[in-house]
Design an enzyme around this catalytic site. Structure first.
Site, PDB file in Angstrom:
ATOM      1  N   SER A   1       3.886  75.075  33.785  1.00 45.91           N
ATOM      2  CA  SER A   1       3.355  76.169  34.613  1.00 45.91           C
ATOM      3  C   SER A   1       2.081  75.721  35.318  1.00 45.91           C
ATOM      4  O   SER A   1       2.118  74.785  36.097  1.00 45.91           O
ATOM      5  CB  SER A   1       3.124  77.411  33.739  1.00 45.91           C
ATOM      6  OG  SER A   1       2.726  78.514  34.533  1.00 45.91           O
ATOM      7  N   THR A   2       0.944  76.343  35.018  1.00 38.19           N
ATOM      8  CA  THR A   2      -0.304  76.033  35.716  1.00 38.19           C
ATOM      9  C   THR A   2      -0.647  74.553  35.587  1.00 38.19           C
ATOM     10  O   THR A   2      -0.693  74.013  34.492  1.00 38.19           O
ATOM     11  CB  THR A   2      -1.456  76.870  35.141  1.00 38.19           C
ATOM     12  OG1 THR A   2      -1.061  78.237  35.094  1.00 38.19           O
ATOM     13  CG2 THR A   2      -2.705  76.729  35.997  1.00 38.19           C
TER      14      THR A   2
ATOM     15  N   HIS B   1       6.934  77.455  36.780  1.00 39.04           N
ATOM     16  CA  HIS B   1       6.656  78.819  37.222  1.00 39.04           C
ATOM     17  C   HIS B   1       6.154  78.799  38.664  1.00 39.04           C
ATOM     18  O   HIS B   1       5.018  78.419  38.941  1.00 39.04           O
ATOM     19  CB  HIS B   1       5.602  79.467  36.328  1.00 39.04           C
ATOM     20  CG  HIS B   1       6.066  79.690  34.925  1.00 39.04           C
ATOM     21  ND1 HIS B   1       5.201  79.792  33.863  1.00 39.04           N
ATOM     22  CD2 HIS B   1       7.314  79.830  34.412  1.00 39.04           C
ATOM     23  CE1 HIS B   1       5.891  79.989  32.758  1.00 39.04           C
ATOM     24  NE2 HIS B   1       7.170  80.015  33.064  1.00 39.04           N
TER      25      HIS B   1
ATOM     26  N   MET C   1      -0.223  78.146  31.428  1.00 38.35           N
ATOM     27  CA  MET C   1      -0.866  79.306  30.836  1.00 38.35           C
ATOM     28  C   MET C   1       0.163  80.159  30.111  1.00 38.35           C
ATOM     29  O   MET C   1       1.306  80.259  30.547  1.00 38.35           O
ATOM     30  CB  MET C   1      -1.535  80.105  31.950  1.00 38.35           C
ATOM     31  CG  MET C   1      -2.612  81.066  31.493  1.00 38.35           C
ATOM     32  SD  MET C   1      -3.504  81.735  32.918  1.00 38.35           S
ATOM     33  CE  MET C   1      -4.201  80.245  33.628  1.00 38.35           C
TER      34      MET C   1
ATOM     35  N   ASP D   1       5.182  81.006  27.329  1.00 39.65           N
ATOM     36  CA  ASP D   1       6.584  80.882  27.703  1.00 39.65           C
ATOM     37  C   ASP D   1       7.111  79.518  27.276  1.00 39.65           C
ATOM     38  O   ASP D   1       6.474  78.492  27.523  1.00 39.65           O
ATOM     39  CB  ASP D   1       6.743  81.052  29.218  1.00 39.65           C
ATOM     40  CG  ASP D   1       8.203  81.122  29.645  1.00 39.65           C
ATOM     41  OD1 ASP D   1       9.033  81.624  28.864  1.00 39.65           O
ATOM     42  OD2 ASP D   1       8.503  80.690  30.775  1.00 39.65           O
TER      43      ASP D   1
END
Length: 374
Positions: free
Chosen positions: A187-188, A214, A310, A313
């Protein structure tokens, strides 16, 4: 004392400046928020009064968001930057370039007729990012010690010590004798992390690589194009019903969950499945959705990888894969932009190996290669 977050919003459109200011102030009411309409003015203001965070429009006249970011990173390297992007393919490509230049993350500009729904979406996206920047600021700030009491009071009874957090698991038996698929969740900080991993995998890896990053629509297609230009493996945004083949990297499309199905029945060849089911962990695509599906169709022959991001998930999806006997790598905290998703797996005791980002590609290649030659 917790330092106040200083935030500068830079956008050439007055409406967006007002919307972003209102949203930021509602999420971080103690922050010092200011705004300006251009990159040049933003740089001049930062030279006089530095900010902790800049929300920077990706597309602006005169000095673009990308040019502003390049100068900002050179002059104010400690300032975090979140890009504010449109949803066109050109904006997506520009935003990926901005992430490569050091932007922390990006958020989409609010759109649609429902103004309150757009604001709510922005709040949901910005809240954890602002919390992350505030935490980084707190860690940089000196700690103010309380004054020493001249007449110390009796020490209170010691509170019971908290249990130690679970340590990463160590595989009790041999790892899988072979790997049939690599499944990655990120993600991030993911675009730059993937740019260090995917292009360094060998052309003859011998298995497919499935990735959930994401991102919204348009952005995953641009990400796949960027990676494909620098990789020896074929990289593309996944398409409904296409076969899952070795030496291919499939990136879940923004806004859709990616799963695995079997063509013609349980023993048929694996194919890509895409769906619009509700988000999980506020994410679509969701890492948990992919990992559960991979666990159901590949059993224990999975090499799972959880990278910077972050939230949590992927953790429950890893649990499902571990029940099948898979092997899991997590990115080390010191090489993550945000140590959230890997931390959730590590603290749950589900990681078999914690691997620094520069070593992830060689480690994946070694594990897959040794499994194929065994």
């Amino acid at each position: 004392m917790i330092p106040k977050l200083r935030i500068l919003i830079v956008d050439d459109t007055a409406v967006y400046r007002r919307i972003l200011t209102e949203v930021v102030e509602s999420v971080q009411p103690d922050a010092e928020v200011s705004a300006c309409p251009s990159g040049r003015l933003a740089l001049a203001r930062l030279d006089q009064a530095p900010s902790d965070l800049v929300l920077l429009d990706a597309v602006m006249p005169d000095l673009s968001g990308l040019e502003t970011l390049r100068l900002l990173r050179a002059r104010h390297p400690d300032t975090s930057v979140i890009m504010i992007s449109g949803t066109t393919s050109a904006a997506a490509s520009s935003t990926l370039d901005a992430l490569a230049l050091g932007a922390l993350e990006f958020v989409r500009k609010p759109e649609g007729a429902d103004a309150e729904a757009s604001r709510a979406e922005l709040r949901d996206v910005l809240r954890p990012l602002l919390r992350h920047v505030q935490t980084r600021l707190n860690l940089r700030s000196p700690v103010t010690l309380p004054p020493i009491r001249r007449d110390p009071e009796p020490a209170p009874a010691a509170a019971p010590s908290a249990p130690a957090p679970p340590q990463p698991s160590r595989r009790q038996g041999p790892r899988p004798s072979r790997f049939d698929v690599v499944a990655i969740g990120v993600s991030t900080g993911g675009p730059n992390a993937l740019a260090e991993v995917i292009p360094n995998l060998p052309a003859d890896l011998g298995v497919p690589v499935l990735v959930v990053q994401h991102m919204p629509p348009f952005f995953t297609a641009s990400l796949a194009e960027h990676l494909d230009k620098t990789s020896r493996l074929r990289v593309a945004e996944a398409v409904e019903g296409e076969p899952v083949l070795p030496n291919r990297v499939y990136i879940a499309p923004g806004g859709r969950h990616m799963t695995i199905r079997r063509m013609g029945g349980p023993e048929g060849p694996p194919i890509i499945g895409l769906n619009d089911n509700p988000p999980e962990n506020s994410c679509r695509p969701s890492v948990d959705v992919l990992f559960r599906s991979v666990a159901a169709h590949f059993g224990g022959t999975i090499l799972g990888v959880v990278m910077t991001g972050m939230g949590s998930d992927g953790c429950e999806g890893v649990r499902a894969m571990k029940r099948q006997g898979c092997h899991v790598l997590t990115q080390t905290e010191d090489t993550c932009v945000v140590y959230g998703m890997p931390m959730a797996v590590d603290e749950a005791g589900l990681s078999d190996e914690q691997v620094p980002l520069p070593r992830l590609a060689p480690r994946i290649a070694y594990l897959v290669g040794s499994g194929r030659s065994a």
